[in-house]
Design a protein around this motif. Structure first.
Motif, PDB file in Angstrom:
ATOM      1  N   THR A 171       1.098  11.365   5.214  1.00 25.17           N
ATOM      2  CA  THR A 171       1.707  12.102   4.099  1.00 25.17           C
ATOM      3  C   THR A 171       2.932  11.378   3.564  1.00 25.17           C
ATOM      4  OG1 THR A 171       0.934  14.188   5.049  1.00 25.17           O
ATOM      5  CG2 THR A 171       2.708  14.318   3.433  1.00 25.17           C
ATOM      6  N   ILE A 172       3.743  10.875   4.469  1.00 24.14           N
ATOM      7  CA  ILE A 172       4.978  10.182   4.075  1.00 24.14           C
ATOM      8  C   ILE A 172       4.669   8.916   3.284  1.00 24.14           C
ATOM      9  CG2 ILE A 172       6.941   8.883   5.001  1.00 24.14           C
ATOM     10  CD1 ILE A 172       7.001  10.922   7.306  1.00 24.14           C
ATOM     11  N   THR A 173       3.662   8.175   3.702  1.00 24.17           N
ATOM     12  CA  THR A 173       3.372   6.864   3.110  1.00 24.17           C
ATOM     13  C   THR A 173       2.345   6.910   1.983  1.00 24.17           C
ATOM     14  OG1 THR A 173       1.740   6.470   4.847  1.00 24.17           O
ATOM     15  CG2 THR A 173       3.974   5.634   5.234  1.00 24.17           C
ATOM     16  N   GLY A 174       1.797   8.105   1.689  1.00 24.31           N
ATOM     17  CA  GLY A 174       0.914   8.233   0.530  1.00 24.31           C
ATOM     18  C   GLY A 174      -0.513   7.783   0.758  1.00 24.31           C
ATOM     19  N   VAL A 175      -0.979   7.789   2.016  1.00 23.42           N
ATOM     20  CA  VAL A 175      -2.381   7.454   2.288  1.00 23.42           C
ATOM     21  C   VAL A 175      -3.011   8.631   3.019  1.00 23.42           C
ATOM     22  CG1 VAL A 175      -1.955   4.962   2.381  1.00 23.42           C
ATOM     23  CG2 VAL A 175      -1.836   6.320   4.495  1.00 23.42           C
ATOM     24  N   SER A 176      -4.342   8.601   3.162  1.00 22.63           N
ATOM     25  CA  SER A 176      -5.013   9.667   3.898  1.00 22.63           C
ATOM     26  C   SER A 176      -4.906   9.412   5.399  1.00 22.63           C
ATOM     27  CB  SER A 176      -6.486   9.751   3.499  1.00 22.63           C
ATOM     28  OG  SER A 176      -7.198   8.616   3.969  1.00 22.63           O
ATOM     29  N   GLN A 177      -5.033  10.489   6.170  1.00 20.71           N
ATOM     30  CA  GLN A 177      -4.975  10.341   7.630  1.00 20.71           C
ATOM     31  C   GLN A 177      -6.131   9.484   8.134  1.00 20.71           C
ATOM     32  OE1 GLN A 177      -7.101  11.927  10.127  1.00 20.71           O
ATOM     33  NE2 GLN A 177      -5.926  10.988  11.800  1.00 20.71           N
TER      34      GLN A 177
ATOM     35  N   LEU B 266       8.279   4.510   4.313  1.00 20.73           N
ATOM     36  CA  LEU B 266       8.970   4.167   5.556  1.00 20.73           C
ATOM     37  C   LEU B 266      10.465   3.949   5.340  1.00 20.73           C
ATOM     38  CD1 LEU B 266       6.454   1.669   7.191  1.00 20.73           C
ATOM     39  CD2 LEU B 266       6.753   4.086   7.696  1.00 20.73           C
ATOM     40  N   GLY B 267      10.878   3.908   4.065  1.00 19.47           N
ATOM     41  CA  GLY B 267      12.293   3.683   3.782  1.00 19.47           C
ATOM     42  C   GLY B 267      12.677   2.225   3.842  1.00 19.47           C
ATOM     43  N   ALA B 268      11.702   1.323   3.712  1.00 18.13           N
ATOM     44  CA  ALA B 268      11.976  -0.114   3.799  1.00 18.13           C
ATOM     45  C   ALA B 268      11.940  -0.723   2.411  1.00 18.13           C
ATOM     46  CB  ALA B 268      10.928  -0.794   4.663  1.00 18.13           C
ATOM     47  N   PRO B 269      12.822  -1.707   2.078  1.00 18.49           N
ATOM     48  CA  PRO B 269      12.780  -2.391   0.778  1.00 18.49           C
ATOM     49  C   PRO B 269      11.525  -3.219   0.662  1.00 18.49           C
ATOM     50  CG  PRO B 269      14.375  -3.451   2.245  1.00 18.49           C
ATOM     51  CD  PRO B 269      13.930  -2.208   2.932  1.00 18.49           C
ATOM     52  N   HIS B 270      11.079  -3.472  -0.592  1.00 15.57           N
ATOM     53  CA  HIS B 270       9.820  -4.168  -0.815  1.00 15.57           C
ATOM     54  C   HIS B 270       9.809  -5.581  -0.274  1.00 15.57           C
ATOM     55  CE1 HIS B 270       8.887  -1.273  -4.377  1.00 15.57           C
ATOM     56  NE2 HIS B 270       9.043  -0.669  -3.206  1.00 15.57           N
TER      57      HIS B 270
ATOM     58  N   GLN C 253      -9.717  -1.494  11.244  1.00 10.86           N
ATOM     59  CA  GLN C 253     -10.946  -1.396  10.457  1.00 10.86           C
ATOM     60  C   GLN C 253     -10.684  -1.536   8.960  1.00 10.86           C
ATOM     61  OE1 GLN C 253     -12.033   2.503  11.989  1.00 10.86           O
ATOM     62  NE2 GLN C 253     -13.643   1.587  13.264  1.00 10.86           N
ATOM     63  N   ARG C 254      -9.443  -1.314   8.534  1.00 15.40           N
ATOM     64  CA  ARG C 254      -9.067  -1.447   7.118  1.00 15.40           C
ATOM     65  C   ARG C 254      -7.799  -2.289   7.012  1.00 15.40           C
ATOM     66  NH1 ARG C 254     -11.185   2.894   4.056  1.00 15.40           N
ATOM     67  NH2 ARG C 254     -10.230   1.934   2.222  1.00 15.40           N
ATOM     68  N   ARG C 255      -7.561  -2.859   5.800  1.00 15.02           N
ATOM     69  CA  ARG C 255      -6.334  -3.599   5.530  1.00 15.02           C
ATOM     70  C   ARG C 255      -5.691  -3.034   4.274  1.00 15.02           C
ATOM     71  NH1 ARG C 255      -5.276  -7.833   8.482  1.00 15.02           N
ATOM     72  NH2 ARG C 255      -3.777  -8.606   6.960  1.00 15.02           N
ATOM     73  N   LEU C 256      -4.358  -3.130   4.205  1.00 16.88           N
ATOM     74  CA  LEU C 256      -3.615  -2.627   3.052  1.00 16.88           C
ATOM     75  C   LEU C 256      -3.193  -3.829   2.208  1.00 16.88           C
ATOM     76  CD1 LEU C 256      -2.588  -0.042   1.792  1.00 16.88           C
ATOM     77  CD2 LEU C 256      -0.500  -0.262   3.108  1.00 16.88           C
ATOM     78  N   SER C 257      -4.110  -4.280   1.361  1.00 19.73           N
ATOM     79  CA  SER C 257      -3.854  -5.490   0.573  1.00 19.73           C
ATOM     80  C   SER C 257      -3.468  -5.185  -0.870  1.00 19.73           C
ATOM     81  CB  SER C 257      -5.095  -6.387   0.585  1.00 19.73           C
ATOM     82  OG  SER C 257      -6.232  -5.674   0.131  1.00 19.73           O
ATOM     83  N   ASP C 258      -3.626  -3.942  -1.300  1.00 19.56           N
ATOM     84  CA  ASP C 258      -3.259  -3.576  -2.660  1.00 19.56           C
ATOM     85  C   ASP C 258      -1.728  -3.498  -2.766  1.00 19.56           C
ATOM     86  OD1 ASP C 258      -2.516  -1.105  -4.593  1.00 19.56           O
ATOM     87  OD2 ASP C 258      -4.277  -2.197  -5.356  1.00 19.56           O
ATOM     88  N   ALA C 259      -1.154  -4.204  -3.734  1.00 17.42           N
ATOM     89  CA  ALA C 259       0.304  -4.330  -3.844  1.00 17.42           C
ATOM     90  C   ALA C 259       0.969  -2.987  -4.086  1.00 17.42           C
ATOM     91  CB  ALA C 259       0.660  -5.312  -4.971  1.00 17.42           C
ATOM     92  N   GLN C 260       0.406  -2.176  -4.967  1.00 19.59           N
ATOM     93  CA  GLN C 260       1.025  -0.883  -5.264  1.00 19.59           C
ATOM     94  C   GLN C 260       0.967   0.044  -4.058  1.00 19.59           C
ATOM     95  OE1 GLN C 260      -0.921   0.552  -8.781  1.00 19.59           O
ATOM     96  NE2 GLN C 260       0.437  -0.599 -10.161  1.00 19.59           N
ATOM     97  N   LYS C 261      -0.177   0.066  -3.377  1.00 28.43           N
ATOM     98  CA  LYS C 261      -0.270   0.897  -2.166  1.00 28.43           C
ATOM     99  C   LYS C 261       0.699   0.402  -1.096  1.00 28.43           C
ATOM    100  CE  LYS C 261      -5.001   2.665  -2.509  1.00 28.43           C
ATOM    101  NZ  LYS C 261      -6.328   2.718  -1.851  1.00 28.43           N
ATOM    102  N   ALA C 262       0.818  -0.930  -0.973  1.00 28.45           N
ATOM    103  CA  ALA C 262       1.750  -1.489   0.007  1.00 28.45           C
ATOM    104  C   ALA C 262       3.177  -1.082  -0.310  1.00 28.45           C
ATOM    105  CB  ALA C 262       1.622  -3.013   0.044  1.00 28.45           C
TER     106      ALA C 262
ATOM    107  N   ILE D 220       5.431  -8.743  -3.252  1.00 30.56           N
ATOM    108  CA  ILE D 220       4.873  -7.638  -2.465  1.00 30.56           C
ATOM    109  C   ILE D 220       3.457  -7.965  -2.029  1.00 30.56           C
ATOM    110  CG2 ILE D 220       4.162  -5.228  -2.591  1.00 30.56           C
ATOM    111  CD1 ILE D 220       6.473  -4.768  -4.514  1.00 30.56           C
ATOM    112  N   ARG D 221       2.666  -8.528  -2.981  1.00 34.18           N
ATOM    113  CA  ARG D 221       1.280  -8.858  -2.657  1.00 34.18           C
ATOM    114  C   ARG D 221       1.219  -9.884  -1.532  1.00 34.18           C
ATOM    115  NH1 ARG D 221      -0.016 -10.309  -7.301  1.00 34.18           N
ATOM    116  NH2 ARG D 221      -0.773  -8.267  -8.055  1.00 34.18           N
ATOM    117  N   GLU D 222       2.138 -10.907  -1.608  1.00 33.34           N
ATOM    118  CA  GLU D 222       2.148 -11.931  -0.549  1.00 33.34           C
ATOM    119  C   GLU D 222       2.583 -11.323   0.789  1.00 33.34           C
ATOM    120  OE1 GLU D 222       4.783 -14.844  -2.085  1.00 33.34           O
ATOM    121  OE2 GLU D 222       3.280 -15.763  -3.431  1.00 33.34           O
ATOM    122  N   ALA D 223       3.558 -10.416   0.733  1.00 31.87           N
ATOM    123  CA  ALA D 223       4.019  -9.774   1.974  1.00 31.87           C
ATOM    124  C   ALA D 223       2.927  -8.892   2.559  1.00 31.87           C
ATOM    125  CB  ALA D 223       5.280  -8.946   1.705  1.00 31.87           C
TER     126      ALA D 223
END
Length: 425
Positions: free
Chosen positions: A33-39, A65-69, A49-58, A4-7
């Motif tokens: 709301t669906i993806t668990g982050v703030s607007q 989104l309903g997608a497998p890890h 301006q930001r990146r989603l590099s944290d594995a758990q947040k990803a 997940i972290r690599e993806a």
């Protein structure tokens, strides 16, 4: 988790978010709301301006989104058949209703109402009325305060009809500041206020305010080295001015300006147009409700006529009109007693008498003008006193003992501000 972290490191979640919202119609808030982050975070993610590099947040993001890890999605998110199978039509209807209500709130939100507008009109009317019979300096802060409040309201949201009213009020407050700036001797600041007043008048689509603003600009230009510019502005104002005090005012300004420029023919014609305008049925101009400095009453009309005749050398007529103006100010309502115009009309009486060599008749009025409190000595009064001292130094008057006494009193005559230029009186 390593996968997940690599993806997460390889995937552009901002681009993915934009694609999902494009194909689903989700708002940023809904997808957040669906993806668990703030607007706010999602907005920054989509803007790069930001990146989603944290594995758990990803992982939570992809779960939302309903997608497998492993990022292998079958069928793809943008498949219309899959999207329609999983979409709840009732949820779409509810979301559409919520968004429509949000938009209704947006277009009907306002920071202005009729009561507030009435308060602003009343406040400006009080200032405009006070302006003619009270010293300008104490009123200056009041004018700036109401202008700033109207500016702040215009930077917010209000109904279109309220926006027009606010632009009219903003233009009127800048017009008052133009008068105040010139009365205090700063013609550059006065012209800056005129420019803004004119811009606001255009935004309000208010022809009478444009006419009054152009007339005030002409008054400022009248005393400048470019007197011809004043006549250009007068022509502009005349094309806009409605019947009534506004049209009378423009003709009066034209008459005095033309006489000052030595154009006797145009000055005489303007005086005739002024008389014709006095006989017309007045039209509503929206400015008369303020009163005071934003009106052009009979006393002021007589003062302008007297000043014009003095410039044309018709001193008997000048004294007659000036004396009539003074009488109306003295015996009229106290709130309409313009101390500036009354003083200037008094100077016209003085000039008319001195021009005929009668210093003794002019002396009482001269002493009164020279003893006025400094806070009531507007800039144009300094110019007028200078004209008086020039007359006193003529060969017929200078040898007289009374002349030397008056010249001593007039020495270093102090007026408001630092300039000797007159103002829009």
């Amino acid at each position: 988790m390593v996968a997940i972290r690599e993806a997460a490191a390889a995937l552009d979640f901002g681009q993915l978010s934009r694609l999902v919202r494009t194909h689903t119609g989700f708002t940023q808030q809904e997808l957040a709301t669906i993806t668990g982050v703030s607007q706010n975070f999602l907005s920054q993610l989509e803007n790069g301006q930001r990146r989603l590099s944290d594995a758990q947040k990803a992982a939570r993001f992809l779960d939302g989104l309903g997608a497998p890890h492993g990022l292998h999605s079958s069928p793809p998110l943008d498949d219309p058949q899959t999207r329609n199978q999983h979409r709840d039509p009732h949820e779409t209807i509810r979301r559409a209703a919520t968004e429509s209500l949000d938009f209704a709130d947006f277009i009907t939100s306002t920071n202005t109402d009729d009561d507030l507008l009435a308060f602003l009109y009343d406040t400006l009317a009080r200032i405009a009325t006070d302006y003619v019979h009270k010293p300008v300096l104490p009123l200056l802060d009041d004018i700036v305060a109401i202008r700033d409040r109207v500016f702040a309201l215009l930077r917010g949201r209000q109904k279109p009809q309220h926006t027009r009213d606010l632009y009219f009020l903003a233009g009127t407050s800048c017009l008052l500041l133009a008068h105040a700036s010139q009365n205090l001797g700063d013609s550059t600041a006065a012209l800056a206020q005129i420019r803004t007043a004119n811009a606001c008048a255009h935004q309000a689509d208010h022809r009478p305010l444009r006419a009054w603003t152009a007339g005030t600009a002409a008054l400022i230009a009248e005393w400048s080295p470019r007197g011809e510019r004043a006549l250009e502005l007068i022509d502009q104002a005349a094309a806009l001015a409605p019947a009534g005090q506004s049209r009378i005012r423009i003709a009066a300004i034209e008459a005095r300006t033309s006489a000052r420029n030595g154009d006797k023919r145009r000055a005489t014609a303007a005086l005739l147009r002024m008389q014709m305008a006095q006989e017309e049925v007045p039209e509503a101009d929206g400015l008369a409700v303020f009163g005071g400095i934003l009106t052009f009453p009979q006393a002021k009309q007589d003062y302008y006529t007297g000043a014009t005749h003095n410039l044309l050398g018709s001193h008997d007529e000048a004294e007659c009109y000036a004396a009539r103006a003074i009488d109306q100010y003295v015996h009229g309502p106290s709130e309409a007693r313009s101390y500036g115009d009354e003083a200037l009309a008094t100077v016209d009486v003085i000039i008319a008498r001195l021009a005929q060599g009668d210093i003794e008749a002019a002396l009482p009025a001269l002493r009164m003008i020279l003893s006025l409190p400094v806070e009531r000595r507007i800039q144009q009064l300094g110019h007028s006193v200078q004209k008086v001292t020039e007359l006193l130094r003529t060969p017929t008057l200078l040898p007289k003992p009374t002349t030397r006494e008056v010249l001593e009193l007039a020495h270093n005559y102090q007026v408001l501000g630092t300039s000797a230029l007159p103002s829009e009186r």
